[in-house]
Design a protein around this motif. Structure first.
Motif, PDB file in Angstrom:
ATOM      1  N   ASP A   1     -50.238 -57.744 -28.309  1.00  0.00           N
ATOM      2  CA  ASP A   1     -51.061 -57.000 -27.367  1.00  0.00           C
ATOM      3  C   ASP A   1     -52.511 -57.382 -27.556  1.00  0.00           C
ATOM      4  O   ASP A   1     -53.011 -57.451 -28.675  1.00  0.00           O
ATOM      5  N   GLN A   2     -53.174 -57.606 -26.461  1.00  0.00           N
ATOM      6  CA  GLN A   2     -54.580 -57.972 -26.523  1.00  0.00           C
ATOM      7  C   GLN A   2     -55.275 -57.302 -25.342  1.00  0.00           C
ATOM      8  O   GLN A   2     -55.421 -57.893 -24.285  1.00  0.00           O
ATOM      9  N   PRO A   3     -55.706 -56.061 -25.514  1.00  0.00           N
ATOM     10  CA  PRO A   3     -56.357 -55.351 -24.409  1.00  0.00           C
ATOM     11  C   PRO A   3     -57.531 -56.137 -23.842  1.00  0.00           C
ATOM     12  O   PRO A   3     -58.347 -56.676 -24.578  1.00  0.00           O
ATOM     13  N   GLY A   4     -57.573 -56.204 -22.528  1.00  0.00           N
ATOM     14  CA  GLY A   4     -58.632 -56.917 -21.840  1.00  0.00           C
ATOM     15  C   GLY A   4     -58.275 -58.333 -21.450  1.00  0.00           C
ATOM     16  O   GLY A   4     -58.974 -58.962 -20.671  1.00  0.00           O
ATOM     17  N   ALA A   5     -57.166 -58.847 -21.988  1.00  0.00           N
ATOM     18  CA  ALA A   5     -56.780 -60.222 -21.682  1.00  0.00           C
ATOM     19  C   ALA A   5     -56.077 -60.292 -20.326  1.00  0.00           C
ATOM     20  O   ALA A   5     -55.443 -59.338 -19.883  1.00  0.00           O
ATOM     21  N   LEU A   6     -56.230 -61.429 -19.681  1.00  0.00           N
ATOM     22  CA  LEU A   6     -55.614 -61.657 -18.378  1.00  0.00           C
ATOM     23  C   LEU A   6     -54.397 -62.564 -18.530  1.00  0.00           C
ATOM     24  O   LEU A   6     -54.346 -63.392 -19.440  1.00  0.00           O
ATOM     25  N   PRO A   7     -53.429 -62.439 -17.642  1.00  0.00           N
ATOM     26  CA  PRO A   7     -52.234 -63.281 -17.746  1.00  0.00           C
ATOM     27  C   PRO A   7     -52.522 -64.725 -17.354  1.00  0.00           C
ATOM     28  O   PRO A   7     -53.481 -65.010 -16.627  1.00  0.00           O
ATOM     29  N   CYS A   8     -51.679 -65.616 -17.819  1.00  0.00           N
ATOM     30  CA  CYS A   8     -51.792 -67.029 -17.449  1.00  0.00           C
ATOM     31  C   CYS A   8     -51.439 -67.199 -15.973  1.00  0.00           C
ATOM     32  O   CYS A   8     -50.751 -66.359 -15.395  1.00  0.00           O
ATOM     33  N   PRO A   9     -51.877 -68.286 -15.360  1.00  0.00           N
ATOM     34  CA  PRO A   9     -51.513 -68.541 -13.962  1.00  0.00           C
ATOM     35  C   PRO A   9     -50.019 -68.792 -13.809  1.00  0.00           C
ATOM     36  O   PRO A   9     -49.346 -69.190 -14.754  1.00  0.00           O
ATOM     37  N   SER A  10     -49.540 -68.581 -12.608  1.00  0.00           N
ATOM     38  CA  SER A  10     -48.153 -68.887 -12.283  1.00  0.00           C
ATOM     39  C   SER A  10     -48.051 -70.379 -11.996  1.00  0.00           C
ATOM     40  O   SER A  10     -48.958 -70.969 -11.423  1.00  0.00           O
ATOM     41  N   THR A  11     -46.948 -70.974 -12.378  1.00  0.00           N
ATOM     42  CA  THR A  11     -46.774 -72.410 -12.140  1.00  0.00           C
ATOM     43  C   THR A  11     -46.261 -72.703 -10.740  1.00  0.00           C
ATOM     44  O   THR A  11     -46.232 -73.848 -10.317  1.00  0.00           O
TER      45      THR A  11
END
Length: 153
Positions: free
Chosen positions: A81-91
């Protein structure tokens, strides 16, 4: 002595059709101009509508990303868990974020907006394409790093 036949001088009121050809040419040019003008206005209106649709999609994506970050809470073990992090892009256009952003530290991963991972509908621009999404290395999920907040560079 033979006489030459007399030629009749042209009458001044005899027309040769030049005026009609000039009038038809002017009419054709004016018609072409007004048709082109009408088409360009239509294309401009289409472009404005596409821009509005793109702007709405970008605003929805921004709101969804802010809501996604705000909804993150620390897990029990805190390992992933890393609050504030955004997900990686979709391929692809399926909207599922890639599990890792496998790009060197100097380059941002680029792909499609991860709409399914974030929990929104498919967000498309004015051309009907799923939004593109680039993620800075400072804001991607990575285990063992500190929490991302307002002080993060």
């Amino acid at each position: 002595m033979s006489r030459k036949p007399l030629r009749h001088p042209r009458r001044k009121n005899q027309q040769h059709g030049y005026a009609m050809i000039i009038m038809l040419t002017v009419f054709a040019l004016m018609s072409s101009y007004f048709i082109a003008l009408g088409m360009s206005r239509t294309q401009a209106e289409i472009n404005i509508e596409r821009d509005k649709q793109t702007l709405q999609a970008l605003q929805a994506a921004k709101a969804a990303l802010i809501a996604y970050v705000g909804a993150q809470v620390s897990g029990t073990d805190g390992a992933n868990d890393q609050p504030g992090a955004l997900p990686c892009p979709s391929t692809d256009e399926a909207g599922q974020a890639a599990s890792t952003c496998s790009v060197s530290i100097n380059y941002a991963p680029v792909g499609r907006f991860p709409w399914k991972t974030i929990g929104t509908e498919t967000l498309r621009d004015g051309s009907g394409q799923v939004l593109w999404y680039a993620l800075s290395s400072n804001f991607r999920k990575a285990s063992g790093t500190t929490v991302i907040n307002g002080d993060t560079q």
